[in-house]
Design an enzyme around this catalytic site. Structure first.
Site, PDB file in Angstrom:
ATOM      1  N   PHE A 152       0.841  -1.188   0.000  1.00 13.26           N
ATOM      2  CA  PHE A 152       0.000   0.000   0.000  1.00 13.26           C
ATOM      3  C   PHE A 152       0.879   1.242   0.000  1.00 13.26           C
ATOM      4  O   PHE A 152       1.802   1.349   0.804  1.00 13.26           O
ATOM      5  CB  PHE A 152      -0.885   0.039   1.256  1.00 13.26           C
ATOM      6  CG  PHE A 152      -1.741  -1.175   1.432  1.00 13.26           C
ATOM      7  CD1 PHE A 152      -3.050  -1.188   0.971  1.00 13.26           C
ATOM      8  CD2 PHE A 152      -1.246  -2.310   2.057  1.00 13.26           C
ATOM      9  CE1 PHE A 152      -3.848  -2.313   1.127  1.00 13.26           C
ATOM     10  CE2 PHE A 152      -2.033  -3.438   2.232  1.00 13.26           C
ATOM     11  CZ  PHE A 152      -3.329  -3.436   1.760  1.00 13.26           C
ATOM     12  N   CYS A 153       0.588   2.171  -0.911  1.00 13.30           N
ATOM     13  CA  CYS A 153       1.237   3.484  -0.870  1.00 13.30           C
ATOM     14  C   CYS A 153       0.264   4.485  -1.482  1.00 13.30           C
ATOM     15  O   CYS A 153      -0.872   4.129  -1.799  1.00 13.30           O
ATOM     16  CB  CYS A 153       2.594   3.475  -1.558  1.00 13.30           C
ATOM     17  SG  CYS A 153       2.602   3.504  -3.343  1.00 13.30           S
ATOM     18  N   GLY A 154       0.690   5.702  -1.642  1.00 12.44           N
ATOM     19  CA  GLY A 154      -0.205   6.744  -2.135  1.00 12.44           C
ATOM     20  C   GLY A 154      -0.841   6.404  -3.466  1.00 12.44           C
ATOM     21  O   GLY A 154      -2.060   6.426  -3.621  1.00 12.44           O
TER      22      GLY A 154
END
Length: 181
Positions: A152-154
């Site tokens: 998960f990241c931006g």
């Protein structure tokens, strides 16, 4: 060592739930008591819960069961790894979504190993930047410790590129529910 002195020793070093159990499993293996060793390794994996070594204990138990000709027990040990172990990682932008997904998966019985940002992570810690988390999680899949992962990241772009740099890892970006199914 006899069993009584081993038990005494293990009580002294029981700083985690599973270390004494895994030591007992190795002890049984050294004694040639393979049935006990395999059962103890499975128990250690269960106690270790989300520790990154849980799948390794299950693989060892499966290999012992195979050697004993107990294929159904071996399959069960391997299936536990395949079906219920997952490594996750997030940078700071992906942390809130990761927490929601992990909570849901734990409710469903998944054992999660988190190699990214946690609640007490320092925002200035460069070890938790997206590319480092992606490489860390990708390496776990590449080395066969985990079969699958969630990152998960931006945007998902950078972290998936970093994970895909690891051999035999092919990460993809999923930005919507239809894309995930």
């Amino acid at each position: 060592f006899d069993d009584k002195s081993l038990t005494h020793l293990l009580k002294k070093i029981s700083y985690t739930k599973f270390v004494p159990i895994i030591l007992r499993g190795f002890y049984y293996a050294q004694l040639g008591q393979l049935d006990k060793a395999a059962a103890t390794l499975v128990k250690a994996a269960d106690k270790a819960n989300s520790h990154a070594l849980s799948p390794i204990y299950l693989i060892q138990a499966g290999q012992i069961y195979e050697k004993l000709g107990k294929n159904s027990e071996a399959v069960k040990a391997y299936q536990t790894i395949k079906d219920k172990y997952l490594v996750v990682g997030a940078d700071f932008a992906g942390y809130p979504l990761k927490e929601a997904v992990v909570a849901h998966l734990k409710e469903k019985g998944w054992k999660i190993t988190d190699l990214g940002v946690t609640a007490d992570s320092d925002p200035n810690d460069t070890e938790n930047m997206f590319h480092r988390v992606g490489l860390r999680v990708g390496a776990q899949v590449s080395e066969g410790i985990f079969e699958r992962a969630l990152l998960f990241c931006g945007t998902g772009m950078g972290i998936h590129i970093a994970a895909s740099k690891c051999p035999h890892v092919h990460a993809g970006v999923v930005e919507s529910l239809p894309a995930a199914t």
